[in-house]
Design a protein around this motif. Structure first.
Motif, mmCIF file in Angstrom:
data_model
loop_
_atom_site.group_PDB
_atom_site.id
_atom_site.type_symbol
_atom_site.label_atom_id
_atom_site.label_comp_id
_atom_site.label_asym_id
_atom_site.label_seq_id
_atom_site.Cartn_x
_atom_site.Cartn_y
_atom_site.Cartn_z
ATOM 1 N N GLY A 64 -9.307 1.977 0.334
ATOM 2 C CA GLY A 64 -9.302 2.182 -1.117
ATOM 3 C C GLY A 64 -8.533 1.100 -2.040
ATOM 4 O O GLY A 64 -8.545 0.990 -3.129
ATOM 5 N N VAL A 65 -8.244 -0.205 -1.336
ATOM 6 C CA VAL A 65 -8.001 -1.493 -2.016
ATOM 7 C C VAL A 65 -9.042 -2.187 -2.642
ATOM 8 O O VAL A 65 -9.943 -2.580 -1.830
ATOM 9 N N LYS A 66 -9.102 -2.211 -4.113
ATOM 10 C CA LYS A 66 -10.234 -2.813 -4.664
ATOM 11 C C LYS A 66 -9.603 -3.886 -5.421
ATOM 12 O O LYS A 66 -10.802 -4.849 -5.613
ATOM 13 N N THR A 67 -8.649 -4.101 -5.882
ATOM 14 C CA THR A 67 -8.058 -5.439 -6.674
ATOM 15 C C THR A 67 -6.950 -5.775 -6.334
ATOM 16 O O THR A 67 -6.036 -5.004 -5.682
ATOM 17 N N ASN A 87 0.756 -3.505 -6.547
ATOM 18 C CA ASN A 87 1.113 -1.687 -6.646
ATOM 19 C C ASN A 87 1.785 -1.364 -5.666
ATOM 20 O O ASN A 87 2.730 -0.900 -5.459
ATOM 21 N N ILE A 88 0.868 -1.395 -4.500
ATOM 22 C CA ILE A 88 1.235 -0.899 -3.031
ATOM 23 C C ILE A 88 2.528 -1.587 -2.874
ATOM 24 O O ILE A 88 3.468 -0.774 -2.249
ATOM 25 N N GLU A 122 -9.046 -12.136 -6.818
ATOM 26 C CA GLU A 122 -8.043 -11.223 -7.152
ATOM 27 C C GLU A 122 -6.542 -11.489 -6.604
ATOM 28 O O GLU A 122 -5.637 -11.197 -7.217
ATOM 29 N N GLN A 154 -4.351 -6.221 -8.210
ATOM 30 C CA GLN A 154 -3.484 -5.446 -8.762
ATOM 31 C C GLN A 154 -3.026 -3.989 -7.788
ATOM 32 O O GLN A 154 -2.047 -3.638 -7.823
ATOM 33 N N ASP A 155 -4.096 -3.685 -7.022
ATOM 34 C CA ASP A 155 -3.986 -2.519 -6.183
ATOM 35 C C ASP A 155 -3.001 -3.015 -4.986
ATOM 36 O O ASP A 155 -2.000 -2.240 -4.497
ATOM 37 N N SER A 204 -13.228 -4.896 0.855
ATOM 38 C CA SER A 204 -13.239 -5.740 -0.432
ATOM 39 C C SER A 204 -13.748 -7.151 0.074
ATOM 40 O O SER A 204 -14.361 -7.655 -0.545
#
Length: 58
Positions: free
Chosen positions: A18-21, A27-28, A53, A23-24, A42
């Motif tokens: 589910g990592v798309k950006t 954040n993780i 990104e 920023q993801d 991705s």
């Protein structure tokens, strides 16, 4: 779900899905639930994903 594992083992923990950006990813990693973040899908969709990104975050 990875945090209890991350806190118990003494080997690197990789989180994927589910990592798309960029920023993801940031954040993780900031949540301290893993050592590495997998971004395979991705990158397969866009071979310039890292340039777009991740590099702006450095």
């Amino acid at each position: 779900m990875s945090k209890p594992i991350y806190e118990e083992v003494k080997i690197p923990v990789i989180l994927t899905g589910g990592v798309k950006t960029g920023q993801d990813v940031e954040n993780i990693l900031n949540r301290k639930v893993c050592d590495l973040v997998g971004v395979g899908r991705s990158v397969f969709k866009d071979s310039n994903w890292i340039e777009k990104e991740i590099k702006p975050l450095i």
